[in-house]
Structures are given as C-alpha cells and as structure tokens.
Write an enzyme that holds these catalytic residues in place. Structure first.
Site, PDB file in Angstrom:
ATOM      1  N   ASP A 278      -3.713 -10.466   1.002  1.00 45.87           N
ATOM      2  CA  ASP A 278      -3.414  -9.069   1.350  1.00 45.87           C
ATOM      3  C   ASP A 278      -1.988  -9.037   1.896  1.00 45.87           C
ATOM      4  O   ASP A 278      -1.768  -8.871   3.093  1.00 45.87           O
ATOM      5  CB  ASP A 278      -4.426  -8.567   2.383  1.00 45.87           C
ATOM      6  CG  ASP A 278      -4.222  -7.104   2.746  1.00 45.87           C
ATOM      7  OD1 ASP A 278      -3.418  -6.429   2.071  1.00 45.87           O
ATOM      8  OD2 ASP A 278      -4.858  -6.635   3.708  1.00 45.87           O
ATOM      9  N   CYS A 303      -0.776  -3.123  -1.195  1.00 46.01           N
ATOM     10  CA  CYS A 303      -0.357  -1.796  -0.735  1.00 46.01           C
ATOM     11  C   CYS A 303       0.836  -1.282  -1.533  1.00 46.01           C
ATOM     12  O   CYS A 303       1.414  -0.249  -1.195  1.00 46.01           O
ATOM     13  CB  CYS A 303      -0.031  -1.818   0.759  1.00 46.01           C
ATOM     14  SG  CYS A 303       1.299  -2.962   1.207  1.00 46.01           S
ATOM     15  N   GLU A 337      -3.472   2.145  -2.584  1.00 42.23           N
ATOM     16  CA  GLU A 337      -3.874   0.761  -2.332  1.00 42.23           C
ATOM     17  C   GLU A 337      -4.647   0.277  -3.555  1.00 42.23           C
ATOM     18  O   GLU A 337      -5.404   1.040  -4.158  1.00 42.23           O
ATOM     19  CB  GLU A 337      -4.762   0.702  -1.089  1.00 42.23           C
ATOM     20  CG  GLU A 337      -4.877  -0.656  -0.462  1.00 42.23           C
ATOM     21  CD  GLU A 337      -3.867  -0.889   0.656  1.00 42.23           C
ATOM     22  OE1 GLU A 337      -3.893  -1.985   1.236  1.00 42.23           O
ATOM     23  OE2 GLU A 337      -3.065   0.015   0.942  1.00 42.23           O
TER      24      GLU A 337
END
Length: 346
Positions: A278, A303, A337
């Site tokens: 992430d 993101c 996202e």
C-alpha cells in the site's frame, strides 16, 4: 467529478491490461471525510473564519458537509472560542476524527508557550484532545492518541494512532477495502504474508487471522510503535513488525546485510505465499517491484491510478491480473483508490 464518469475514465486507463469485471465501491456523498484541514481567513473586523484555497486565493467557508459529523459539529463551536482569545497569528486548523474520537490541531505563527493557559482551558471547556503547533514547538492537551473501531466481517477490530500517522480518510471505504482483500484471501491457499508500508497496522491487524505468520515492514518508528500496540489491543501474536525500508528488507532477505532491528525475527522461518503493498502516491520503485515479483500472490492497494498503471506494466510481465477494484475514497472528486490482485504466471 461524478462517480460514473470517474469509473469510466479509469476503466479506460486499465483496459489494455485488464478486460474482466471491475468491482466498484461507492462512498457516502456527505459526512465521509475523517480528516479536514483548513487555513484561516482573518477579516478586517478582527474576526476569523475557516477557509480553503481556490486558485491560490483564500475563500472563507461556513461549513464542510463532506466532513465527519463530529468535525461538522465542532467546527462552529471551536471557531467561536478561537475568536474570543486564540485567533492571533493562527493560520491553520486540522481535524482528525474516528468513529469514537476526535483531535484538533491549531497551527500558529508565534510562540505557543505564551498561550498555554488559554489552550489548556479550551481543551477542558470543550473536552477536546487539543494539539498546538508552531515552528519547532508542540503542545498537547488531554492526549493526542485516537482510538478507532473498524467493523470487519461482523467483527470489531481495535486501533490506536495519532495525527502523525497516515490514516485512510474515509472509514466506510477503508472497511470495504479490507473486506475486499479478505474476500480474495478466503478463496486461496494461504501460508505467510509479507506486507510493505504497513503503517500502524490498518490492514495487518485485520488480516492476522488469515495467515500463519505475517512479516510487516514500515520506515516510521512511531507507526511501528502503534502497530505493536494494536497487536496487543486485539490479542494478536503472529505478526512481526520491523522498521525497515524495502531496500533494507531486500538486503536482509538475500542475506547481504544483518540488521539489529531484525533481532529475534527468523526470516528463514517465513513461507510467504502473499505480498500486500500500500505505497504512497509515487507507487513502487523498480527495486521494490524486483523484490515482490518473485512471490506467487500480490495484493496492491493504490491511491494513484497513474503510478499503479505504470507498475502494472512491469508486474503483468510476470503476474496475471486476477481482480481489479475501484474504491471511491473521495466522492465527487477525480481521486480514486484501486485494489489489484495478481498471481504468478505458470
């Protein structure tokens, strides 16, 4: 930007890499944002207002409907109190909310020690976790750690963190992202997990029950401290958190270098079947891609669809994209996202 338009644009972005069904998760349109940052507008009459920048110009605002309900409720109350005796040289206010908690940070262009008493009284009066910052100074009143409870697959997961941690700013979407990952995992054979950029354990804690062991890395010392605390809050014993960069982890796994920070952690004892990443908006650099592409299963939370697309151009040479999901983290904006599930090609 409307949800349908946003989805269409991003489907087109990934169309050459993935042509199967894409799962799309919508956000509430109001009261979804748990972090809100405002600049301060000083009026000629001496009063102040919250403001936001538009075309490099401060625009005063009276409300902020996309903010969490606790933030919306406190905004006018706080402003009235700041206008009494705490507005001088104030240039910013930051709100951070969870389902059960709230902290407010005041940003000043002056020595905040001169207003310590007034800040203390404000914190007590409003029963607030209040933080004041100026250059090189930080004052904390009534604590700064926030508690959070996520409902994941009908089970409560407990967290603690503070304003310095990276926090998913939409709790509803955060829960959906974690559950999406779990839905993937429940269909697969699982052994051990390697997680990079683990933060305070947002995914790690919720995924612990689905793996034998987890090795989770993060470069922030404060995040690691909270991650260890969050293990204790949830009585979890199978996670090894370590403060290593991806480059250092690669050196450790290849036995090129020993690290005191890995003392007590047997890297050879991990049988890694899955990797979870992430990363920040810049995505994964080439060295991280080289590190993770040898593993069978990769789950990539992103993101930034642009850098994700660039990374997938490389990863798709060795891995097949099995699943792609879009999460509307910021409703009515262009931001999206993404979640991707990849498996090593036979």
């Amino acid at each position: 930007m409307h949800f349908e338009e946003k989805i269409a644009l991003n489907k087109a972005l990934f169309s050459s890499l993935y042509d199967k069904e894409i799962q799309c998760f919508k956000s509430p349109l109001k009261a979804y944002r748990t972090r809100a940052e405002f600049c301060i507008y000083h009026h000629e009459n001496g009063e102040i207002s919250y403001a936001m920048y538009e075309n490099k110009k401060k625009i005063p605002i009276k409300n902020f409907e996309i903010a969490d309900e606790k933030i919306q409720a406190y905004m006018p109350i706080l402003l009235d109190n700041l206008n009494e005796n705490l507005k001088h040289k104030l240039f910013g206010v930051e709100f951070l909310a969870t389902k059960i908690d709230l902290s407010i940070t005041l940003l000043y262009h002056k020595n905040i020690e001169s207003i310590t008493q007034d800040l203390q009284e404000l914190s007590k009066k409003l029963n607030l976790k209040l933080i004041a910052r100026s250059r090189g100074k930080k004052l904390v009143f009534n604590g700064e750690n926030l508690k959070q409870i996520l409902n994941i697959k009908n089970k409560e997961i407990f967290y603690e963190f503070n304003n310095d941690c990276f926090i998913q700013p939409n709790t509803t979407i955060n829960e959906k992202m974690i559950e999406w990952v779990i839905d993937l995992l429940e269909k697969e054979e699982r052994k051990d997990l390697l997680e990079l950029y683990c933060g305070y354990g947002n995914f790690t804690i919720a995924l612990a029950k689905y793996f034998n062991k987890i090795l989770a890395t993060e470069i922030s010392k404060k995040n690691i401290e909270f991650a260890l605390k969050n293990c204790d809050l949830n009585s979890i014993k199978n996670i090894s958190f370590t403060r290593l960069s991806s480059e250092e982890l690669s050196q450790a796994l290849k036995k090129e270098r020993e690290f005191n920070r890995l003392k007590g952690i047997d890297l050879d004892g991990f049988n890694i079947s899955h990797v979870l990443v992430d990363p920040p908006r810049a995505g994964l650099d080439v060295s991280v891609i080289e590190l993770i592409k040898k593993y069978e299963n990769i789950i990539y939370i992103s993101c930034n669809p642009i850098t994700l697309r660039e990374n997938l151009e490389i990863l798709s040479q060795s891995h097949e994209i099995l699943n792609l999901a879009f999460f509307d983290q910021f409703a009515n904006t262009s931001h999206l996202e993404c979640g991707v599930h990849l498996r090593l090609k036979a």
